[in-house]
Design a protein around this motif. Structure first.
Motif, PDB file in Angstrom:
ATOM      1  N   GLY A  80       1.006  -1.176  -0.097  1.00 27.43           N
ATOM      2  CA  GLY A  80      -0.041   0.046  -0.060  1.00 27.43           C
ATOM      3  C   GLY A  80       0.760   1.121   0.192  1.00 27.43           C
ATOM      4  N   GLN A  81       2.292   1.123   0.109  1.00 25.11           N
ATOM      5  CA  GLN A  81       2.997   2.145   0.051  1.00 25.11           C
ATOM      6  C   GLN A  81       3.748   2.643  -1.418  1.00 25.11           C
ATOM      7  OE1 GLN A  81       3.285   3.906   3.224  1.00 25.11           O
ATOM      8  NE2 GLN A  81       1.784   2.485   3.494  1.00 25.11           N
ATOM      9  N   GLY A  82       3.289   1.933  -2.416  1.00 30.45           N
ATOM     10  CA  GLY A  82       3.880   1.988  -3.800  1.00 30.45           C
ATOM     11  C   GLY A  82       4.822   1.295  -4.091  1.00 30.45           C
ATOM     12  N   THR A  83       5.530   0.297  -3.122  1.00 32.80           N
ATOM     13  CA  THR A  83       6.769  -0.558  -3.299  1.00 32.80           C
ATOM     14  C   THR A  83       6.331  -1.507  -4.558  1.00 32.80           C
ATOM     15  OG1 THR A  83       7.229  -0.132  -1.223  1.00 32.80           O
ATOM     16  CG2 THR A  83       8.236  -2.001  -2.499  1.00 32.80           C
ATOM     17  N   GLY A  84       5.106  -2.277  -4.402  1.00 31.04           N
ATOM     18  CA  GLY A  84       5.007  -3.167  -5.674  1.00 31.04           C
ATOM     19  C   GLY A  84       4.731  -2.489  -6.947  1.00 31.04           C
ATOM     20  N   ARG A  85       3.997  -1.374  -7.176  1.00 33.71           N
ATOM     21  CA  ARG A  85       3.888  -0.584  -8.285  1.00 33.71           C
ATOM     22  C   ARG A  85       5.175  -0.157  -8.750  1.00 33.71           C
ATOM     23  NH1 ARG A  85      -0.241   1.445 -10.804  1.00 33.71           N
ATOM     24  NH2 ARG A  85      -1.680   1.240  -8.943  1.00 33.71           N
ATOM     25  N   ARG A  86       6.046   0.408  -8.179  1.00 32.65           N
ATOM     26  CA  ARG A  86       7.494   0.687  -8.690  1.00 32.65           C
ATOM     27  C   ARG A  86       8.297  -0.795  -9.075  1.00 32.65           C
ATOM     28  NH1 ARG A  86       6.896   3.638  -3.947  1.00 32.65           N
ATOM     29  NH2 ARG A  86       8.313   2.561  -2.987  1.00 32.65           N
ATOM     30  N   LEU A  91      10.430  -3.770 -13.307  1.00 30.47           N
ATOM     31  CA  LEU A  91      10.512  -5.108 -13.941  1.00 30.47           C
ATOM     32  C   LEU A  91       9.914  -4.890 -15.406  1.00 30.47           C
ATOM     33  CD1 LEU A  91      11.021  -8.123 -13.706  1.00 30.47           C
ATOM     34  CD2 LEU A  91       8.671  -8.405 -12.943  1.00 30.47           C
ATOM     35  N   GLU A  92       9.106  -4.020 -15.700  1.00 34.24           N
ATOM     36  CA  GLU A  92       8.769  -3.783 -17.104  1.00 34.24           C
ATOM     37  C   GLU A  92       9.719  -3.251 -17.921  1.00 34.24           C
ATOM     38  OE1 GLU A  92       5.440  -1.078 -19.632  1.00 34.24           O
ATOM     39  OE2 GLU A  92       4.832  -1.884 -17.464  1.00 34.24           O
ATOM     40  N   ALA A  93      10.551  -2.213 -17.269  1.00 32.36           N
ATOM     41  CA  ALA A  93      11.630  -1.621 -18.048  1.00 32.36           C
ATOM     42  C   ALA A  93      12.642  -2.379 -18.319  1.00 32.36           C
ATOM     43  CB  ALA A  93      12.200  -0.498 -17.014  1.00 32.36           C
TER      44      ALA A  93
END
Length: 148
Positions: A80-86, A91-93
């Motif tokens: 919920g802190q944005g770690t997964g999104r980042r 990983l996409e990059a």
């Protein structure tokens, strides 16, 4: 953001995965996550990445031109802190840099929060079917994000 796991990291990775996956597997009717007898081999094969130090980890594999996410575990304190999104963006990059056409993953159908999270990152549902391992009878959502 993403760094290679090294031999000797197994215990820390197992603690992280156990903490991150406990609610996931309990919702599937199992007592606890693990064990992870494959982890040392995955580290040796350079398929395990730490996320932002030790805030999470991603286990990857290759299926032809697709990068597959086998496991992604984010420390519960970081969720919920944005770690997964980042982590997913990094990983996409990496996948684009290496030349993959897509990224694929699988999550359990009852985890609609995860399906929504991945959908928000551009993943699309490609299939829904039972898990091949037979560990439980919950259908799995197969998702893919095109990189081309």
């Amino acid at each position: 953001m993403l760094t290679q796991a090294a031999p000797g990291d197994e215990a820390a990775l197992e603690r992280l995965m156990h903490a991150a996956f406990a609610p996931y597997v309990q919702a599937l009717g199992r007592d606890s996550p693990g064990p992870y007898p494959w982890l040392a081999d995955a580290i040796a094969a350079r398929r395990v990445l730490w996320v932002d130090g030790t805030k999470g980890c991603i286990v990857i594999d290759r299926a032809d031109s697709q990068l597959r996410i086998e496991q992604i575990a984010i420390d519960p304190a970081e969720q919920g802190q944005g770690t997964g999104r980042r982590a997913m963006q990094a990983l996409e990059a990496l996948a684009r840099k290496i030349g993959f056409d897509s990224i694929g993953l699988i999550t359990a159908q009852p985890h609609t929060r995860l399906v929504a999270f991945y959908s928000g990152l551009g993943f699309e549902v490609t299939d829904i079917r039972p898990v091949a391992s037979g560990k439980d009878d919950m259908p799995r959502i197969h998702m893919t994000k095109s990189l081309i």
